[in-house]
Design an enzyme around this catalytic site. Structure first.
Site, PDB file in Angstrom:
ATOM      1  N   ASP A 120     -10.825  -8.328   6.098  1.00 27.10           N
ATOM      2  CA  ASP A 120      -9.602  -8.386   5.285  1.00 27.10           C
ATOM      3  C   ASP A 120      -8.869  -9.681   5.620  1.00 27.10           C
ATOM      4  O   ASP A 120      -9.395 -10.545   6.343  1.00 27.10           O
ATOM      5  CB  ASP A 120      -8.725  -7.144   5.521  1.00 27.10           C
ATOM      6  CG  ASP A 120      -7.961  -6.767   4.255  1.00 27.10           C
ATOM      7  OD1 ASP A 120      -7.205  -7.611   3.748  1.00 27.10           O
ATOM      8  OD2 ASP A 120      -8.131  -5.633   3.766  1.00 27.10           O
ATOM      9  N   HIS A 170      -8.317 -10.561  -0.453  1.00 25.55           N
ATOM     10  CA  HIS A 170      -8.370  -9.988   0.905  1.00 25.55           C
ATOM     11  C   HIS A 170      -9.334 -10.772   1.788  1.00 25.55           C
ATOM     12  O   HIS A 170     -10.081 -10.188   2.579  1.00 25.55           O
ATOM     13  CB  HIS A 170      -8.770  -8.506   0.866  1.00 25.55           C
ATOM     14  CG  HIS A 170      -7.682  -7.602   0.367  1.00 25.55           C
ATOM     15  ND1 HIS A 170      -6.681  -7.111   1.177  1.00 25.55           N
ATOM     16  CD2 HIS A 170      -7.438  -7.106  -0.875  1.00 25.55           C
ATOM     17  CE1 HIS A 170      -5.864  -6.342   0.462  1.00 25.55           C
ATOM     18  NE2 HIS A 170      -6.295  -6.333  -0.794  1.00 25.55           N
ATOM     19  N   GLU A 234      -6.842  -5.774  -5.559  1.00 21.68           N
ATOM     20  CA  GLU A 234      -5.643  -6.572  -5.334  1.00 21.68           C
ATOM     21  C   GLU A 234      -5.953  -8.065  -5.262  1.00 21.68           C
ATOM     22  O   GLU A 234      -5.562  -8.744  -4.320  1.00 21.68           O
ATOM     23  CB  GLU A 234      -4.958  -6.126  -4.034  1.00 21.68           C
ATOM     24  CG  GLU A 234      -4.499  -4.686  -4.095  1.00 21.68           C
ATOM     25  CD  GLU A 234      -3.802  -4.231  -2.822  1.00 21.68           C
ATOM     26  OE1 GLU A 234      -2.835  -3.495  -2.941  1.00 21.68           O
ATOM     27  OE2 GLU A 234      -4.228  -4.610  -1.723  1.00 21.68           O
TER      28      GLU A 234
END
Ligand code: TNX
Length: 419
Positions: A120, A170, A234
């Site tokens: 991440d 990410h 995202e």
């Protein structure tokens, strides 16, 4: 009976016999599913028929947890084939021993998938031989031996470890290690010390695809799982929209615009995984889901049906039912207290596969995102007892909440978990 999850069907005719693991009469019954079993319990012993080794494992686990087994018939098997839990060692590293403990607890709850969120913005936990700076820069990490041990330990308990390599957002930890993967290699992107959605994404160069092909080749060698998770969540597109070279690539590739770039990257990697005999999984956000990949529908409960109708196999992960990192109430946290998930609402999750595409729903998964869970003790406290409730949802035996609450204390006590 203190069992969680309890067997789906018990026909008790009166009386009990003690469970003796060496005294079982074992048979196989191909008519049962691979994880299903049937126990015929008589005054002189127990005959256990199963549809496969996992069925025998769950049968034995159930009988062991019962201790005194009711005379009669137990017929049992899971509703869903994918009964998962996500652990997030990327945000706060989780030591191997804790992962092994969680695998034991998963197996006791008849959960059978452990998704490991290995990368991440805040960390990269998987060594990649061809690109060593990923872990040199990405922080505390597992060794290959650790990961092999985790995979083998899980397999003995019929748990599949699904690795997640998060792209094309990410990725800040990867950009800190290899700036040439980013849209502005000179920007000095660092491993992120905060939480939220990072603006940084991978660039659209062929060399970046090659890099992640190398990563995935090593992932596939380490993890026998038929599934590899590629993230996809995202991912902001502003950086591509603001970078002339990214726009040039978007034109060159014939993409409709920056919005389509996310799907292009994941699509390329999905195709590579396919060549290596693996299926990709991705976080479904209602747009450009790569064909052939399994959708994890984390937004609302309706998106499960949308993804299934769009032709994806689906694992249902609606955040307001399955995000165990959300606190149960204000008393619970040093958390970002904008969302809550009560025990009752986990138990009340009633996953409804769309009737015209029911076969597309592989199962359900609970998430333990790590931002606000700084230690293993926090993760465990956050997981239980809600994971026990989730286990009944996944197995298909949830329904009577008061009954569950009555069974819960002895169940937690048996597993040494705090009530
Ligand atoms: C959203 S769920 C995320 C994670 C966070 C989580 C926090 C998903 C696919 N992305 O990166 O950890 O919310 O609850």
């Amino acid at each position: 009976m203190s069992l969680v999850p309890r067997p789906r069907e018990v026909i008790a005719t009166g009386g009990v016999v003690p469970y003796d693991p060496d005294g079982l009469e074992l048979t196989s019954d191909p008519a049962l599913g691979p994880e299903a079993y049937r126990a015929e319990v008589g005054p002189r012993g127990i005959a256990l028929a199963s549809g496969g080794p996992a069925g025998e494992f769950y049968g034995r686990a159930t009988l062991r947890a019962l201790g005194d087994v009711p005379i009669g018939t137990l017929a049992d098997g899971p509703r869903f084939a994918w009964r998962g839990v996500l652990l997030d060692p990327a945000r706060h590293f989780l030591p191997k021993d804790f992962v092994l403990r969680m695998i034991d607890l998963l197996a006791e709850h008849r959960l059978n998938v452990l998704q490991l969120h290995l990368t991440d913005d805040q960390g990269w936990r998987l060594p990649v031989r061809s690109h060593p700076r990923l872990t040199e820069v990405g922080g505390e990490h597992y060794t290959h031996d650790d990961l092999r041990e985790i995979v083998a330990y899980a397999a003995e308990r019929f748990v599949t470890v699904v690795p997640e390599i998060n792209v094309p957002g990410h990725v800040q930890a990867a950009l800190a290690a290899y700036p040439e993967l980013g849209n502005d290699p000179g920007a000095g992107v660092q491993v992120w010390q905060g939480w939220g959605v990072s603006p940084h994404t991978l660039n659209l160069e062929e060399s970046t695809i090659d890099f992640f092909v190398d990563v995935l080749d090593e992932v596939v060698d380490l993890f026998p799982s038929p599934y590899v998770h590629l993230g996809g969540d995202e991912c902001l597109t502003d950086e591509w929209a603001a970078t002339p070279r990214a726009l040039e690539r978007i034109a060159e590739l014939g993409l409709s615009g920056p919005e389509a770039a996310r799907g292009w990257i994941t699509g390329r990697l999905v195709a590579h995984l396919e060549q290596r005999g693996r299926r990709a999984v991705f976080w479904y956000e209602r747009a450009d889901g790569p064909a052939g990949a399994v959708a994890m529908t984390w937004l609302d409960e309706e998106s499960g049906a949308l993804a299934a109708h769009a032709g994806h196999d689906v694992v249902l992960t609606p955040h307001l039912r399955t995000y165990l990192d959300y606190p149960t109430g204000y008393e619970d946290g040093p958390f970002a207290p904008d969302r809550f998930l009560a025990l009752r609402d986990v138990y009340g999750f009633d996953p409804q596969p769309p009737t015209d595409a029911a076969g597309r729903v592989l199962g359900v998964q609970a998430q333990l995102w790590g931002e606000y869970l700084p230690t293993p003790a926090h993760v465990e406290r956050q997981a239980f007892p809600r994971l026990s409730a989730f286990a009944e949802v996944a197995w298909g035996t949830a329904g009577d909440y008061d009954g569950f609450l009555a069974r819960l204390p002895s169940h937690l006590a048996r597993l040494g978990l705090a009530t």
